[in-house]
Design a protein around this motif. Sequence first.
Motif, PDB file in Angstrom:
ATOM      1  N   VAL A 143      43.865  44.544  39.624  1.00 43.74           N
ATOM      2  CA  VAL A 143      44.417  43.447  39.386  1.00 43.74           C
ATOM      3  C   VAL A 143      43.625  41.970  39.871  1.00 43.74           C
ATOM      4  O   VAL A 143      44.607  41.322  38.934  1.00 43.74           O
ATOM      5  N   ILE A 144      43.354  42.068  41.162  1.00 43.55           N
ATOM      6  CA  ILE A 144      42.170  40.865  41.074  1.00 43.55           C
ATOM      7  C   ILE A 144      41.134  40.314  39.645  1.00 43.55           C
ATOM      8  O   ILE A 144      41.667  39.351  40.003  1.00 43.55           O
ATOM      9  N   LEU A 145      40.989  41.448  39.619  1.00 44.89           N
ATOM     10  CA  LEU A 145      39.961  40.845  38.348  1.00 44.89           C
ATOM     11  C   LEU A 145      40.244  41.064  36.844  1.00 44.89           C
ATOM     12  O   LEU A 145      39.910  39.961  36.321  1.00 44.89           O
ATOM     13  N   SER A 146      41.364  41.563  36.872  1.00 46.01           N
ATOM     14  CA  SER A 146      42.188  40.955  35.388  1.00 46.01           C
ATOM     15  C   SER A 146      42.244  39.209  35.548  1.00 46.01           C
ATOM     16  O   SER A 146      42.192  38.339  34.467  1.00 46.01           O
ATOM     17  N   ALA A 147      42.663  39.363  37.076  1.00 48.19           N
ATOM     18  CA  ALA A 147      43.051  37.720  37.162  1.00 48.19           C
ATOM     19  C   ALA A 147      41.930  36.950  37.335  1.00 48.19           C
ATOM     20  O   ALA A 147      41.846  35.463  36.162  1.00 48.19           O
ATOM     21  N   ALA A 148      40.899  36.745  37.178  1.00 45.95           N
ATOM     22  CA  ALA A 148      39.431  36.400  37.178  1.00 45.95           C
ATOM     23  C   ALA A 148      39.478  36.118  35.294  1.00 45.95           C
ATOM     24  O   ALA A 148      39.395  34.954  34.850  1.00 45.95           O
ATOM     25  N   TYR A 149      38.611  37.423  35.265  1.00 39.68           N
ATOM     26  CA  TYR A 149      39.043  37.606  33.408  1.00 39.68           C
ATOM     27  C   TYR A 149      39.867  36.370  32.339  1.00 39.68           C
ATOM     28  O   TYR A 149      39.271  35.787  32.005  1.00 39.68           O
ATOM     29  N   ALA A 150      41.091  36.858  32.603  1.00 42.61           N
ATOM     30  CA  ALA A 150      42.234  36.213  31.206  1.00 42.61           C
ATOM     31  C   ALA A 150      42.219  34.689  31.976  1.00 42.61           C
ATOM     32  O   ALA A 150      42.736  34.299  31.144  1.00 42.61           O
ATOM     33  N   LEU A 151      41.933  34.412  33.064  1.00 44.01           N
ATOM     34  CA  LEU A 151      42.319  33.033  33.480  1.00 44.01           C
ATOM     35  C   LEU A 151      40.870  32.219  32.920  1.00 44.01           C
ATOM     36  O   LEU A 151      41.235  31.192  33.191  1.00 44.01           O
ATOM     37  N   TRP A 152      39.774  32.627  33.409  1.00 42.74           N
ATOM     38  CA  TRP A 152      38.795  32.832  32.996  1.00 42.74           C
ATOM     39  C   TRP A 152      38.511  32.477  31.646  1.00 42.74           C
ATOM     40  O   TRP A 152      38.289  31.075  30.967  1.00 42.74           O
ATOM     41  N   LEU A 153      39.002  32.547  30.674  1.00 44.80           N
ATOM     42  CA  LEU A 153      39.184  33.458  29.499  1.00 44.80           C
ATOM     43  C   LEU A 153      40.263  32.157  28.919  1.00 44.80           C
ATOM     44  O   LEU A 153      39.572  30.902  27.945  1.00 44.80           O
ATOM     45  N   TYR A 154      40.837  31.781  29.265  1.00 43.41           N
ATOM     46  CA  TYR A 154      42.782  30.961  29.758  1.00 43.41           C
ATOM     47  C   TYR A 154      41.724  29.509  29.551  1.00 43.41           C
ATOM     48  O   TYR A 154      42.060  28.305  28.704  1.00 43.41           O
ATOM     49  N   GLY A 155      40.853  29.411  30.652  1.00 42.62           N
ATOM     50  CA  GLY A 155      40.752  28.303  31.095  1.00 42.62           C
ATOM     51  C   GLY A 155      39.996  27.645  30.398  1.00 42.62           C
ATOM     52  O   GLY A 155      39.346  26.207  29.564  1.00 42.62           O
ATOM     53  N   ARG A 156      38.685  28.334  29.597  1.00 40.51           N
ATOM     54  CA  ARG A 156      38.181  28.532  29.095  1.00 40.51           C
ATOM     55  C   ARG A 156      37.891  27.621  27.616  1.00 40.51           C
ATOM     56  O   ARG A 156      37.426  26.550  26.896  1.00 40.51           O
ATOM     57  N   VAL A 157      39.383  28.835  27.131  1.00 41.68           N
ATOM     58  CA  VAL A 157      39.802  28.664  25.597  1.00 41.68           C
ATOM     59  C   VAL A 157      40.020  27.047  25.706  1.00 41.68           C
ATOM     60  O   VAL A 157      40.490  26.273  24.580  1.00 41.68           O
TER      61      VAL A 157
END
Length: 503
Positions: free
Chosen positions: A419-433
């Motif tokens: 759950v914590i890791l999914s927040a990391a990669y999903a928010l990282w993707l959203y922030g970058r795009v």
Amino acid sequence: MTTWPILSITTFLPLFGAALVYLLARGSDEAAARNARWIALWVTLVTFGISVILVLQFDPSSTEFQFVEQYPWIAQTVVYHMGVDGISLPFVILTTALMPICIIASWKAITLRVPEYMMAFLVLETLMVGTFTALDLVLFYLFFEGGLIPMFLIIGVWGGPRRVYASFKFFLYTLLGSVLMLLAIMALYWNAGTTDIPTLMRTAVPRGMQTWAWLAFFASFAVKMPMWPVHTWLPDAHVEAPTAGSVILAAILLKMGGYGFLRFSLPMFPLASHDFAPLIFTLSVIAVVYTSLVALMQEDVKKLIAYSSVAHMGFVTMGIFAGTVQGVAGGVFQMISHGIVSGALFLCVGVIYDRMHTRDIDAYGGLVNRMPLYAFAFMVFTMANVGLPGTSGFVGEFLTLIGTFKVNIPTATLATLGVILSAAYALWLYGRVVFGVLAKASLAGIKDLTAREVLTLGPLVALTLLFGFYPKPVLDISAASVQQLVDNYSHAVTAVKTAALAQ
């Protein structure tokens, strides 16, 4: 209860639509392409309309199969037997609801061989719905395996630069696993004298046979899910598939593995399922944690979402083999939710890919300045992917974790890392795009969602939020069937333990 063969019509209407496309939209000119699109759209909409009647007339309090159709078919052995219960009906609706969205999403994106593309999708719909409605093992196997062919063509003909490699890898991986399942189906027939699924669910399978039959079915369903470590075909297939192909792959085809565990592994081989549960828990936790870490390393938007799918399916397998009501109900809900959310995420990737023709995360940034509607839709699906309370992603993950916590605390604890890791990669993707300054000159003229794109993403945003706040419709449909499945599983396991203690 309706008396007309509603399940057969829901299943085979898309096949009739494919024949219509073949007859009325031949050729490679614009008129043929236009006719093919409209025929495919209307056929999928009508199919969805008929499947809604199934929901309206379904009795959720009954544990029996409903809308049953039964006709003799092959040599007095194999019967054409169709029916749905609370576990299969949600998947039928998910399939028929997503198909019109896929057709609309392909409206402008696909310009080559449009009639053939639409035919492939319509044939695929028949095979997917048939998989969830078949009540005979041989019939199930035909539908389950048949779905490989149109998907193989969709990736191999309309996919990206490495499409042929990806389509062969997809085909060979899934076919190899299924050969073992065919052997197990034969063994079940020799043991019980029938391939009828409801009869087999009530027939005791010898303990020794359960173990290897479970492993044979597991080989097929684990590849389909896909579970770690047989997941490597999925990122390649997703990256190369056209947008609508990725949507169907993530939303429906992956769910066939989970459905198979619920329909066959738990009810037919309860003792083997109990014995192998620690193995499943181990593989699920590895899938959740490892593929989340791999997702963090990706530079391609589609690959990142593909790896996140493997991680989310880890929650499903963990919940199912916990053998608790919350775990199994959570597994069903998580699959439906993931079907909506991951399908929508791939549609979001398709939107920007159609404009920029690249899936490289570095090629984007600051899209919120030019595409506020897109940024909102993408945000809803990203939050659901993270499992934020108030979105459908939270309900499934929460239930599977509770269900697993009851039987195996270390597994549930480690899975929460996902759950914590999914927040990391999903928010990282959203922030970058989406966030940041719109610095890249190529993005200066990018346009927000068109009316057609709003039509594809709008209903999925609504469902993601609706099921987040009000999951009752999905949970109620499956409640009685899930309760019966778990009761039968528990009785079988308890009986063996009691007999062992008595000795």
